[in-house]
Design an enzyme around this catalytic site. Structure first.
Site, PDB file in Angstrom:
ATOM      1  N   TYR A 168      -3.641 -12.400   8.682  1.00  0.00           N
ATOM      2  CA  TYR A 168      -3.744 -12.098   9.877  1.00  0.00           C
ATOM      3  C   TYR A 168      -4.362 -12.938  10.995  1.00  0.00           C
ATOM      4  O   TYR A 168      -5.278 -13.823  10.693  1.00  0.00           O
ATOM      5  CB  TYR A 168      -4.525 -10.547  10.187  1.00  0.00           C
ATOM      6  N   HIS A 227       0.802  -1.245  -0.041  1.00  0.00           N
ATOM      7  CA  HIS A 227      -0.010   0.011   0.004  1.00  0.00           C
ATOM      8  C   HIS A 227       0.720   1.375   0.097  1.00  0.00           C
ATOM      9  O   HIS A 227       0.351   2.338  -0.095  1.00  0.00           O
ATOM     10  CB  HIS A 227      -1.009  -0.001   1.321  1.00  0.00           C
ATOM     11  N   HIS A 249      -5.866  -7.434  -0.448  1.00  0.00           N
ATOM     12  CA  HIS A 249      -6.143  -6.080  -0.816  1.00  0.00           C
ATOM     13  C   HIS A 249      -5.526  -5.651  -2.045  1.00  0.00           C
ATOM     14  O   HIS A 249      -4.380  -6.116  -2.421  1.00  0.00           O
ATOM     15  CB  HIS A 249      -5.647  -5.376   0.492  1.00  0.00           C
ATOM     16  N   ASP A 308      -2.274 -10.562  -2.518  1.00  0.00           N
ATOM     17  CA  ASP A 308      -2.771 -10.152  -1.217  1.00  0.00           C
ATOM     18  C   ASP A 308      -4.083 -10.094  -1.381  1.00  0.00           C
ATOM     19  O   ASP A 308      -4.743  -9.790  -2.576  1.00  0.00           O
ATOM     20  CB  ASP A 308      -2.056  -9.178  -0.608  1.00  0.00           C
ATOM     21  N   ASP A 364      -3.946 -13.158   3.362  1.00  0.00           N
ATOM     22  CA  ASP A 364      -5.352 -12.870   3.950  1.00  0.00           C
ATOM     23  C   ASP A 364      -6.598 -12.992   2.944  1.00  0.00           C
ATOM     24  O   ASP A 364      -7.531 -12.596   3.366  1.00  0.00           O
ATOM     25  CB  ASP A 364      -5.346 -11.268   4.299  1.00  0.00           C
TER      26      ASP A 364
HETATM   27  C1  OKS Z   1      -8.511  -0.750   8.949  1.00  0.00           C
HETATM   28  C2  OKS Z   1      -8.156  -1.874   8.043  1.00  0.00           C
HETATM   29  C3  OKS Z   1      -7.642  -1.546   7.000  1.00  0.00           C
HETATM   30  C4  OKS Z   1      -7.397  -2.698   6.162  1.00  0.00           C
HETATM   31  C5  OKS Z   1      -5.639  -2.617   6.147  1.00  0.00           C
HETATM   32  C6  OKS Z   1      -5.251  -3.548   4.905  1.00  0.00           C
HETATM   33  C7  OKS Z   1      -3.916  -4.202   5.237  1.00  0.00           C
HETATM   34  C8  OKS Z   1      -3.644  -5.315   4.318  1.00  0.00           C
HETATM   35  N1  OKS Z   1      -8.471  -0.705  10.431  1.00  0.00           N
HETATM   36  N2  OKS Z   1      -3.113  -4.964   3.157  1.00  0.00           N
HETATM   37  O1  OKS Z   1      -2.711  -5.973   2.189  1.00  0.00           O
HETATM   38  O2  OKS Z   1      -3.776  -6.416   4.754  1.00  0.00           O
HETATM   39 ZN    ZN Z   2      -3.914  -7.489   2.670  1.00  0.00          ZN
END
Ligand code: OKS
Ligand code: ZN
Length: 341
Positions: free
Chosen positions: A323, A159, A197, A195, A284
């Site tokens: 996670y 990100h 996201h 991933d 995830d």
């Molecule tokens: C807000 C949660 C936002 C999600 C963040 C994503 C992190 C992730 N409390 N990115 O790949 O896994």
């Molecule tokens: Zn993610």
């Protein structure tokens, strides 16, 4: 499979994450890397080394140097301002606002943030540097003629944009790995982001470049973080036209649909002429992930590795998300097994 891991990930141990209206203990926490390392070792991947002490030259080719300087100094500036808690962005440049960097630290942190979830702490920068060094060392393992490396990066990176942090990410590890492969002789490479996201940061880094193909398979941003990028019509611009591919997918997506998207991404990576693949690996996508909505099962991660391996290219895998559940380690080890099968 060479595994690269740094103890310095532990320097990133935030106490707060703004999540659904509360400050919670962050999902992205030190236990993740420990669980993954243990499972990977348990699965027989015992060639574990510490990263080389790389500098920031490669990172400066994909990030704004002023942004990297902000990351290096933000914690001390926050403390100097007299603030007691962790550094959290709460005010952002949006539509029709100036893009000048404020001198005020609250303004500066908002300028460089793409989300308020990621609290900055003492040690976060040092951990991010160590994480990026893992990715660079993994890329160099390929540059030395080897086929597979696993950079156990933490904090994650996908990100992190040219001048943006958020979504638990500070420096774009897989982007830096891609740049490192190019700097050491590859003409074209791909970043394949599996991933859950969207890899909005990685897309940002390479959107106007023709030497890196970026592909991301992810929860449709109409439903999922990072919300504001990751649609199927984002295909790259200028030199990068046609070198970005997004595969947004619906809640409940299982491996049959997901793997069809992976097959398409891999065929485009081959057609592009990539000489190596950087895999941004988040687990995830797992059915029991606490913050995501895909339904992949542990055995699907073996198939994922096998499919990527079948492209026949060198692969450096960089750890991203995943996670909360004991299976994160197993799922990562399964991908590595599939790659080497
Ligand atoms: C807000 C949660 C936002 C999600 C963040 C994503 C992190 C992730 N409390 N990115 O790949 O896994
Ligand atoms: Zn993610």
């Amino acid at each position: 499979m060479r595994v690269i891991y740094s103890e310095d990930h532990k320097l990133r141990d935030a106490k707060t994450e703004l999540h659904d209206g509360q400050l919670v203990t962050p999902f992205e926490a030190p236990f993740r890397a420990e669980w993954i390392l243990a499972a990977v070792r348990e699965a027989g991947f015992t060639d574990v080394v510490a990263p080389e002490a790389h500098g920031l030259e490669t990172a400066r080719k994909v990030h704004d140097p002023a942004y990297l300087e902000f990351l290096a100094t933000v914690w001390d500036r926050w403390v100097a301002a007299g603030y007691k808690g962790e550094a959290i962005a709460n005010s952002f440049p949006v539509r029709r606002t100036s893009q000048r960097v404020p001198e005020n630290i609250v303004g500066a942190i908002g300028h460089y943030a793409n989300a308020a979830d990621t609290s900055i702490t003492k040690g976060s920068y040092e951990a991010a540097i160590a994480s990026t060094r893992c990715a660079m060392t993994g890329a160099d393992w390929l540059n030395a003629g080897n086929r597979f490396a696993f950079a156990l990066c933490r904090p994650p990176g996908h990100h992190a944009g040219i001048d943006l942090f958020g979504g638990y990410c500070f420096i774009n590890n897989s982007g830096v790995a891609a740049q490192r492969l190019l700097d050491r002789g590859a003409r074209k490479v791909a970043v394949l982001d599996v991933d859950f996201h969207h890899g909005n940061g990685t897309q940002d880094l390479f959107y106007r470049r023709g030497d890196v193909f970026t592909a991301s398979l992810h929860g449709d941003p109409i439903h999922a973080f990072p919300y504001f990028l990751g649609h199927a019509d984002e295909e790259g611009e200028g030199q990068g036209q046609g070198a970005n591919r997004n595969y947004p997918m619906a809640p409940g997506t299982t491996f049959d649909v997901w793997s069809a998207a992976l097959a398409d991404a891999l065929s485009r990576i081959k057609a592009f002429g990539a000489e190596a693949i950087v895999v941004a690996l988040g687990v995830d996508t797992f059915e029991h992930d606490p913050i995501s909505f895909f339904k992949l099962k542990s055995e699907d991660f073996v198939r994922m590795g096998e499919m990527i391996s079948a492209a026949g290219l060198p692969v450096v895998t960089c750890m991203e998300g995943g996670y909360g559940v004991p299976e994160i380690g197993l799922n990562v080890a399964n991908v590595l097994k599939g790659l080497e099968a």
